[in-house]
Structures are given as C-alpha cells and as structure tokens.
Design a protein around this motif. Structure first.
Motif, PDB file in Angstrom:
ATOM      1  N   ARG A 152       0.604   3.592   3.952  1.00  0.00           N
ATOM      2  CA  ARG A 152       1.994   2.733   3.875  1.00  0.00           C
ATOM      3  C   ARG A 152       2.195   2.785   5.614  1.00  0.00           C
ATOM      4  O   ARG A 152       2.477   1.403   6.066  1.00  0.00           O
ATOM      5  CB  ARG A 152       3.032   3.499   3.409  1.00  0.00           C
ATOM      6  CG  ARG A 152       3.068   3.162   1.937  1.00  0.00           C
ATOM      7  CD  ARG A 152       4.110   3.889   1.285  1.00  0.00           C
ATOM      8  NE  ARG A 152       4.316   3.631  -0.225  1.00  0.00           N
ATOM      9  CZ  ARG A 152       4.910   4.404  -1.039  1.00  0.00           C
ATOM     10  NH1 ARG A 152       5.116   5.610  -0.770  1.00  0.00           N
ATOM     11  NH2 ARG A 152       5.077   3.966  -2.292  1.00  0.00           N
ATOM     12  N   MET A 153       2.219   3.627   6.194  1.00  0.00           N
ATOM     13  CA  MET A 153       2.376   3.848   7.654  1.00  0.00           C
ATOM     14  C   MET A 153       1.646   3.097   8.258  1.00  0.00           C
ATOM     15  O   MET A 153       1.732   2.252   9.330  1.00  0.00           O
ATOM     16  CB  MET A 153       2.851   5.183   8.236  1.00  0.00           C
ATOM     17  CG  MET A 153       3.825   5.915   7.995  1.00  0.00           C
ATOM     18  SD  MET A 153       4.037   7.267   8.866  1.00  0.00           S
ATOM     19  CE  MET A 153       5.559   8.114   8.135  1.00  0.00           C
ATOM     20  N   LEU A 154       0.211   2.931   8.215  1.00  0.00           N
ATOM     21  CA  LEU A 154      -0.780   2.314   8.903  1.00  0.00           C
ATOM     22  C   LEU A 154      -0.673   0.772   8.638  1.00  0.00           C
ATOM     23  O   LEU A 154      -0.563  -0.055   9.569  1.00  0.00           O
ATOM     24  CB  LEU A 154      -2.354   2.832   8.624  1.00  0.00           C
ATOM     25  CG  LEU A 154      -2.786   4.037   8.850  1.00  0.00           C
ATOM     26  CD1 LEU A 154      -4.020   4.418   8.248  1.00  0.00           C
ATOM     27  CD2 LEU A 154      -2.983   4.033  10.294  1.00  0.00           C
ATOM     28  N   ALA A 155      -0.228   0.468   7.302  1.00  0.00           N
ATOM     29  CA  ALA A 155       0.103  -0.962   6.696  1.00  0.00           C
ATOM     30  C   ALA A 155       1.186  -1.517   7.656  1.00  0.00           C
ATOM     31  O   ALA A 155       1.210  -2.615   8.430  1.00  0.00           O
ATOM     32  CB  ALA A 155       0.203  -1.064   5.335  1.00  0.00           C
ATOM     33  N   ALA A 156       2.292  -0.669   7.888  1.00  0.00           N
ATOM     34  CA  ALA A 156       3.434  -1.225   8.708  1.00  0.00           C
ATOM     35  C   ALA A 156       3.335  -1.201  10.059  1.00  0.00           C
ATOM     36  O   ALA A 156       3.820  -1.848  10.679  1.00  0.00           O
ATOM     37  CB  ALA A 156       4.607  -0.027   8.690  1.00  0.00           C
ATOM     38  N   GLU A 157       2.124  -0.804  10.634  1.00  0.00           N
ATOM     39  CA  GLU A 157       1.843  -0.924  12.132  1.00  0.00           C
ATOM     40  C   GLU A 157       0.875  -2.028  12.224  1.00  0.00           C
ATOM     41  O   GLU A 157       0.467  -2.429  13.515  1.00  0.00           O
ATOM     42  CB  GLU A 157       1.224   0.545  12.581  1.00  0.00           C
ATOM     43  CG  GLU A 157       2.160   1.575  12.720  1.00  0.00           C
ATOM     44  CD  GLU A 157       2.961   1.261  13.846  1.00  0.00           C
ATOM     45  OE1 GLU A 157       2.964   0.585  14.731  1.00  0.00           O
ATOM     46  OE2 GLU A 157       4.194   1.799  13.710  1.00  0.00           O
ATOM     47  N   GLY A 158       0.553  -2.705  11.133  1.00  0.00           N
ATOM     48  CA  GLY A 158      -0.178  -3.894  11.207  1.00  0.00           C
ATOM     49  C   GLY A 158      -1.904  -3.656  10.781  1.00  0.00           C
ATOM     50  O   GLY A 158      -2.650  -4.803  11.054  1.00  0.00           O
ATOM     51  N   CYS A 159      -2.137  -2.679  10.578  1.00  0.00           N
ATOM     52  CA  CYS A 159      -3.504  -2.370   9.852  1.00  0.00           C
ATOM     53  C   CYS A 159      -3.876  -3.138   8.639  1.00  0.00           C
ATOM     54  O   CYS A 159      -3.040  -3.289   7.895  1.00  0.00           O
ATOM     55  CB  CYS A 159      -3.958  -0.870   9.639  1.00  0.00           C
ATOM     56  SG  CYS A 159      -3.907   0.239  11.289  1.00  0.00           S
ATOM     57  N   ARG A 160      -5.241  -3.537   8.628  1.00  0.00           N
ATOM     58  CA  ARG A 160      -5.741  -3.864   7.320  1.00  0.00           C
ATOM     59  C   ARG A 160      -6.402  -2.734   6.814  1.00  0.00           C
ATOM     60  O   ARG A 160      -6.980  -2.052   7.369  1.00  0.00           O
ATOM     61  CB  ARG A 160      -6.761  -5.066   7.404  1.00  0.00           C
ATOM     62  CG  ARG A 160      -6.229  -6.385   8.343  1.00  0.00           C
ATOM     63  CD  ARG A 160      -7.171  -7.425   8.205  1.00  0.00           C
ATOM     64  NE  ARG A 160      -8.201  -6.970   9.499  1.00  0.00           N
ATOM     65  CZ  ARG A 160      -9.480  -7.578   9.530  1.00  0.00           C
ATOM     66  NH1 ARG A 160      -9.794  -8.734   8.723  1.00  0.00           N
ATOM     67  NH2 ARG A 160     -10.232  -7.360  10.436  1.00  0.00           N
TER      68      ARG A 160
END
Length: 252
Positions: free
Chosen positions: A25-33
């Motif tokens: 979730r945190m990686l996605a919030a930072e814009g990761c795919r």
C-alpha cells in the motif's frame, strides 16, 4: 519528501496480509507499479482492488517453496512491466518449538526452504534484469537471529543476513542495494494467532521487553522498507536494520 518512487516497478512477496500488505500500500501511494504475490489469491485480489489504478497491479498466486516458482514469477513480472526495480522479500514464518524439543527434520528443512532459499532463488532470478537497468532495491524482511530458544526460523534468518551482505558487495556497482529488516514483535496474523492472541499478553510483553512500551504496527516497519526501496537510499546497503522498539539487547 519526494522519495522518487513514481513509476518504479516493485514486487512484494507475502503481500496478502500484515507487513507485506502494508508495504504494498505504501509503495503504491508513492507511485510505484506493483506485482503482489502470496498463496491466497482472494486476499491479493482484495488488496489489488484497494490500490490506485495507476499501480497497474499484477496479482501472482504462487508458493515460493516450489523451486520452479522463481523463473515463473520473473517471467510474469518482466513480461507485464518490462522490468523490476524493487523486490521486497517478505514471505516467511516462524517455526517455534515446544520447550525441551528440538524439532523434526522436516520442520527444519521447511523453515530453511521458506525463509531462506525461496527469497534467494527469486532474488537471483531478478538480479540480471536489475543489473541491465542499472538500478535495484532488494529488501528482505527477516527476523531475529539471536537464539532466545530453539526456533528453526533463526538459522535461515542468519543465513539470509550473511547471503544478503555478500550479494550487496557483488551488485553494488550495478546500482543495486541489498538490506535486511528483522522485525521485533509487530502486529500480524502470525503474532496475533500464534504468539500473543489477546491484548493482556501483548501488554505484558510490551511492559517487560519493549523500551518503546508497545507492540509495533506493520506501518512501523513498512516506512523503513519503502525508504530503503527509494533512490534516496543509494548509500545504504549490506545492512541489517532492526525494527523492534528497542527490544534487542545487543548493540551490534
């Protein structure tokens, strides 16, 4: 602070619950795919539905203890995204023994397979693509290697830390970092179900063992994992960084 993670491709194993789910979730919030992996597909699909559309989430239901899973996972991630920038090796589990018992051979073998070989195989499968891209972040969520008791998971933790240190020296000039995070007591399925199933036991443990005074939440570890996955953490590699509220007594 901008962690410069937008557009990076991350694979998170053990993503169906707890620490892995929070890191995803945190990686996605930072814009990761994201590629998210675990054995329980329904939980992964629930997570995928919660993530931003821009994450382009790839769901992979795999058993990492299958030696053939690493090339399948590599091919699926590279085929879907074209690259893999970040690998979070989070899948694993404790294998405690009753007092006075040393454990069956099968338990020790299974613990080494799940907690060491599975992550090693997957990492080795993905390193060539990271080298080709001149960037990679490998973060291993491990566990303590202090021998409080006979626990078959301790030996794989130590093996992972030594392997990760050696790998960090091998791939450092390729723009790849390799670090390990041993959690202390963090609220999770394993801790809540197997170790401290009620609030009274959690309070008693925290009062006796944790200088911070509480049992950690998955977010307490995930923030470090996401930082280590970022381009900003380029000079941090080969490290074992404990997230345990100060529980560990050793200074090194």
């Amino acid at each position: 602070m901008d962690l410069q993670l937008a557009g990076k491709v991350a694979l998170v194993t053990g993503a169906s619950a707890g620490i892995g789910r929070t890191i995803a979730r945190m990686l996605a919030a930072e814009g990761c795919r994201l590629a998210i992996l675990a054995r329980r597909r329904p939980l992964l699909e629930t997570l995928a539905a919660e993530l931003p559309a821009g994450a382009g989430t790839l769901v992979l239901a795999e058993d990492l203890t299958d030696p053939g899973s690493a090339p399948r996972i590599r091919d699926a991630v590279l085929g879907h995204f074209g690259r893999c920038d970040i690998l979070i090796n989070n899948a694993g589990g404790s294998r405690g023994q009753p007092p006075g018992e040393l454990g069956a051979e099968a338990v020790w073998q299974e613990a080494m397979e799940l907690n060491f070989h599975a992550a090693r195989r997957l990492t080795h499968a993905l390193v060539p693509a990271m080298r080709a891209g001149r960037f990679g972040r490998i973060v291993n969520v491990t566990g303590p290697d202090e021998p409080f008791s006979i626990n078959p998971a301790n030996a794989p933790n130590g093996a992972t830390h030594i392997w990760a240190k050696a790998l960090s020296r091998e791939v450092g000039r390729d723009g790849i970092t390799v670090n390990s995070i041993p959690p202390g007591r963090i609220r999770s399925e394993q801790i809540d179900a197997r170790v401290m199933p009620d609030e009274a036991s959690r309070r008693a443990w925290a009062e006796k063992e944790v200088p911070a005074g509480y049992i950690g939440q998955p977010e307490d570890l995930a923030v470090l994992a996401v930082w280590l996955a970022s381009p900003l953490a380029r000079y941090i590699t080969g490290q074992v960084i404990h997230v345990d509220g100060g529980t560990r007594r050793s200074s090194n």
